[in-house]
Write an enzyme that holds these catalytic residues in place. Structure first.
Site, PDB file in Angstrom:
ATOM      1  N   CYS A   1       0.838  -1.192   0.000  1.00 50.71           N
ATOM      2  CA  CYS A   1       0.000   0.000   0.000  1.00 50.71           C
ATOM      3  C   CYS A   1       0.878   1.250   0.000  1.00 50.71           C
ATOM      4  O   CYS A   1       2.053   1.197   0.324  1.00 50.71           O
ATOM      5  CB  CYS A   1      -0.905   0.004   1.215  1.00 50.71           C
TER       6      CYS A   1
ATOM      7  N   ARG B   1       4.189  -0.270  -6.442  1.00 46.44           N
ATOM      8  CA  ARG B   1       3.973  -1.141  -5.292  1.00 46.44           C
ATOM      9  C   ARG B   1       2.857  -2.153  -5.544  1.00 46.44           C
ATOM     10  O   ARG B   1       2.772  -3.159  -4.851  1.00 46.44           O
ATOM     11  CB  ARG B   1       3.587  -0.303  -4.066  1.00 46.44           C
TER      12      ARG B   1
ATOM     13  N   TRP C   1      -3.672  -2.493  -1.666  1.00 49.96           N
ATOM     14  CA  TRP C   1      -3.784  -3.899  -2.049  1.00 49.96           C
ATOM     15  C   TRP C   1      -4.866  -4.485  -1.168  1.00 49.96           C
ATOM     16  O   TRP C   1      -4.787  -4.408   0.057  1.00 49.96           O
ATOM     17  CB  TRP C   1      -2.477  -4.650  -1.788  1.00 49.96           C
TER      18      TRP C   1
ATOM     19  N   ASN D   1      -1.221   1.887   6.179  1.00 51.74           N
ATOM     20  CA  ASN D   1      -0.490   0.732   5.660  1.00 51.74           C
ATOM     21  C   ASN D   1      -0.240  -0.219   6.823  1.00 51.74           C
ATOM     22  O   ASN D   1       0.132   0.225   7.907  1.00 51.74           O
ATOM     23  CB  ASN D   1       0.875   1.139   5.082  1.00 51.74           C
ATOM     24  N   GLY D   2      -0.394  -1.524   6.593  1.00 51.68           N
ATOM     25  CA  GLY D   2      -0.025  -2.480   7.619  1.00 51.68           C
ATOM     26  C   GLY D   2      -1.183  -3.295   8.131  1.00 51.68           C
ATOM     27  O   GLY D   2      -2.175  -3.518   7.445  1.00 51.68           O
TER      28      GLY D   2
ATOM     29  N   GLU E   1      19.012 -22.070   3.711  1.00 58.34           N
ATOM     30  CA  GLU E   1      18.813 -20.702   3.247  1.00 58.34           C
ATOM     31  C   GLU E   1      19.854 -19.755   3.839  1.00 58.34           C
ATOM     32  O   GLU E   1      20.385 -18.877   3.146  1.00 58.34           O
ATOM     33  CB  GLU E   1      17.398 -20.245   3.606  1.00 58.34           C
TER      34      GLU E   1
ATOM     35  N   LYS F   1      22.437 -17.512   1.623  1.00 62.57           N
ATOM     36  CA  LYS F   1      22.551 -16.062   1.733  1.00 62.57           C
ATOM     37  C   LYS F   1      24.007 -15.646   1.942  1.00 62.57           C
ATOM     38  O   LYS F   1      24.485 -14.688   1.344  1.00 62.57           O
ATOM     39  CB  LYS F   1      21.698 -15.542   2.888  1.00 62.57           C
TER      40      LYS F   1
ATOM     41  N   GLU G   1      25.954 -16.113  -1.290  1.00 60.67           N
ATOM     42  CA  GLU G   1      25.557 -15.195  -2.351  1.00 60.67           C
ATOM     43  C   GLU G   1      26.225 -13.831  -2.230  1.00 60.67           C
ATOM     44  O   GLU G   1      26.679 -13.275  -3.238  1.00 60.67           O
ATOM     45  CB  GLU G   1      24.028 -14.994  -2.325  1.00 60.67           C
TER      46      GLU G   1
ATOM     47  N   HIS H   1      27.391 -37.845  10.630  1.00 64.28           N
ATOM     48  CA  HIS H   1      27.502 -38.758   9.489  1.00 64.28           C
ATOM     49  C   HIS H   1      28.440 -38.205   8.419  1.00 64.28           C
ATOM     50  O   HIS H   1      28.319 -38.569   7.246  1.00 64.28           O
ATOM     51  CB  HIS H   1      26.119 -39.041   8.897  1.00 64.28           C
TER      52      HIS H   1
ATOM     53  N   LYS I   1      18.843 -10.899 -10.645  1.00 62.00           N
ATOM     54  CA  LYS I   1      17.622 -10.962  -9.840  1.00 62.00           C
ATOM     55  C   LYS I   1      16.653 -12.003 -10.382  1.00 62.00           C
ATOM     56  O   LYS I   1      16.075 -12.763  -9.626  1.00 62.00           O
ATOM     57  CB  LYS I   1      16.943  -9.584  -9.809  1.00 62.00           C
TER      58      LYS I   1
END
Length: 611
Positions: A2, A27, A74, A98-99, A483, A487, A490, A506, A606
């Site tokens: 928003c 947005r 939104w 917003n939120g 993940e 990160k 990357e 193991h 991206k």
């Protein structure tokens, strides 16, 4: 996401508010509105759909007034109708927001018991009624806002108009960005509010970024900022340098850090599009097939998105009792997978254009598989081709290393898991109500995790000197360990690997010595003791452990760690979303310490649109 624009001007503001909304179109939104004050009246124009519809309405019914607020929305809680579009008015007060107001339901019930009537399905209308009610007691807008803000739980940015005070605007933020713009002498001392500097670019370049918990009073005499303790403070005015062609980094050094800190608001917006708080249910968009017919689930994705699939496997199998297969998209077609009837194929992609994932989607469709897509770009190829689009509302993600898209994808995956469980008869109403309660806690839990940014930054130097780093986790925290390692690789170019903690003995334990940091993700709960046991095996061999846990976990096992990061205590369902924050921040600060290009790391793009 928003968007908000507010102007306390010296001439009519509607046209400039509308221009500000156009700058926020990137947005994403599905309704918009503007409110102004004129001759003692609060007037609104709201329209469903694109801004052109609002533009036509304004042309037919102009809005005079030298003070006003505007919003792009939104649809989250409540359909994208005119009644649910912002601004919302209650008595003498008009608000854009917003939120998410997590506790809006009990607040709404309290207000209804007082005889107040609600005209929308949104949580925002609660804020307008609360402030209007507080005005009855105080007679003072500032006192009313000061009384109401502590009652609002969640993440929000607010801009507030008062019918009887045409020379005042009030703004507030918690977990959602809001900036103040200052006009120069040529602008006659006008002041502005905006979601970001981009919205205010044609109005002013002089910007002050409100800090967490701040609220601000704009009047003709000047502007005063108050902190969360209601103490008057000053926030530095900077020159934004933003043009309409740029998406602004705000007061952050990199887009990645900005996007990490946007997560309370974007995850809130994403969750709100799937949660029905009044009914205490989790819902999906309308679909042309019956979820109860699904007998198995195949998730296909690349990189970070594939870890969303792995976490989703834990959730779907636990709640819906359906078998789940997770495939790396680049391998999926080439192993000639067995695709059975009544399979739901789920693709996960930020861009919706990832070539391997798009090819896997088409392969599934060619074999008669019903498909769903967890996608951030609703106009993308995948979004157009899936049978069921499950949009995330992360907004544009500029940093190559995915952060806010990842947590929004997890939020949507949780919603899918719960809907499958209900459709398969594995979840009763009471259990779903409890899950909704925990999901609504996510934005504030993320905000609490972000509060540890400084201590994570302080310890980043210890990791930055390492050649190898290992991450450990059990259950859904195992994919999160993967993940975290990704990160770090990357953006800092440090070799890192993630392991299920029980697998250390193991083979990977052979890598352990005093030069290898070990990042352990271990929220307290049913898997905690086993994870700590594996951690202690590594410590006995010289591992330098960084333990990420809640207060209970750190009290039990944190004494021998070289560093600890405390997370809020949360339900195991939402822990992967919350614990994503420290692994993102750790990777970011290590990369900054090493001096790498955080937003555009070498060799990466991206959106990967080639196989």
């Amino acid at each position: 996401m928003c968007g908000i624009v507010g102007i306390l001007g010296t001439s009519d503001v509607a046209d400039r508010l509308f221009d500000g909304l156009k700058r926020l179109e990137y947005r994403g939104y599905d309704s918009a509105g503007i409110a102004t004050l004129h001759d003692g009246r609060l007037e609104r124009r709201r329209a469903q759909g694109k801004l052109v519809n609002l533009g036509r309405l304004l042309a037919a019914e102009p809005l005079p007034g030298r003070v006003g607020i505007a919003h792009t929305r939104w649809a989250t809680h409540g359909a994208p109708t005119e009644d649910n579009a912002h601004p919302h008015t209650a008595g003498r007060v008009t608000v854009v927001h917003n939120g998410i107001i997590e506790n809006f339901k009990p607040l709404r019930e309290e207000l209804q018991a007082q005889g107040r009537v609600f005209l929308s399905q949104t949580d925002t209308e609660v804020v307008a009624h609360l402030i209007d009610s507080a005005l009855d007691a105080t007679g003072d807008p500032q006192a009313a806002v000061r009384a109401v803000l502590p009652r609002l739980h969640g993440a929000f940015a607010l801009a507030i108009l008062f019918r009887d005070h045409p020379d005042m605007l009030i703004g507030a933020r918690l977990g959602s960005p809001l900036v103040v713009g200052y006009g120069g002498e040529d602008e006659g001392g006008e002041t502005f509010l905006g979601s970001d500097a981009l919205a205010l670019a044609p109005l002013t370049q002089r910007i002050a970024y409100l800090e967490e918990g701040d609220w601000v009073v704009l009047t003709r005499e000047g502007t005063q900022v108050f902190d969360r303790d209601n103490m008057a403070v000053e926030r530095p005015i900077t020159i934004s340098g933003v043009t309409g062609a740029l998406i602004d980094k705000g007061n952050h050094r990199h887009f990645m850090l900005k996007e990490i800190f946007e997560q309370p608001i974007v995850v809130a917006q994403t969750l709100r599009s799937y949660i029905r708080p009044l009914e205490e249910q989790v819902a999906l968009p309308d679909m042309d097939f019956d979820l109860s017919s699904v007998e198995r689930v195949t998730v296909v994705a690349c990189g970070t998105a594939s870890y969303v699939g792995m976490i989703g496997k834990y959730w779907i199998e636990r709640f819906a009792r359906l078998p789940v297969e997770v495939d790396v998209a680049s391998e999926f077609r080439y192993r000639d997978p067995v695709l059975l009837a009544n399979t739901l194929g789920v693709v996960v992609s930020q861009s919706g254009e990832t070539a391997d994932t798009l090819a896997a989607l088409r392969h599934m469709k060619q074999h008669g598989v019903t498909t769903a897509g967890i996608i951030n770009v609703p106009t993308s190829s995948m979004a157009r081709e899936v049978d069921l689009l499950l949009p995330t509302h992360a907004g544009p993600e500029i940093g190559v290393a995915s952060t806010k898209a990842f947590t929004c994808q997890l939020a949507v995956m949780a919603a899918l898991a719960i809907n499958l469980a209900r459709a398969k008869g594995k979840l009763d109403a009471a259990e779903e109500r409890e899950i909704v309660h925990h999901l609504l806690e996510v934005p504030s839990a993320i905000s609490a995790a972000l509060a540890h940014d400084d201590e994570i930054k302080a310890m980043a130097g210890t990791i930055a000197g390492a050649r190898d780093v290992l991450y450990l986790g059990r259950g859904p925290d195992y994919p999160l360990a993967l993940e975290g390692a990704l990160k770090l690789k990357e953006i800092s170019y440090i070799h890192a690997e993630g392991y299920a903690s029980g697998e250390m003995k193991h083979g990977p334990i052979a890598l352990i010595d005093e030069h290898v940091p070990l990042i352990v993700l271990a929220p307290s709960g049913p898997l905690f003791d086993k994870t700590v046991s594996n951690m202690q095996e590594a410590q006995a061999r010289g591992a330098q452990v960084v333990l990420i846990s809640d207060a209970d976990g750190l009290a039990q096992a944190g004494d021998d760690a070289v560093a600890t990061i405390e997370m809020p205590k949360v339900h195991p369902l939402i822990a992967p979303i919350v614990y994503a924050i420290p692994v993102q921040l750790l990777a970011y600060h290590v990369a900054v310490a090493k001096g790498t290009d955080v937003d555009q790391p070498r060799n990466l793009a991206k959106s990967v649109t080639v196989e």
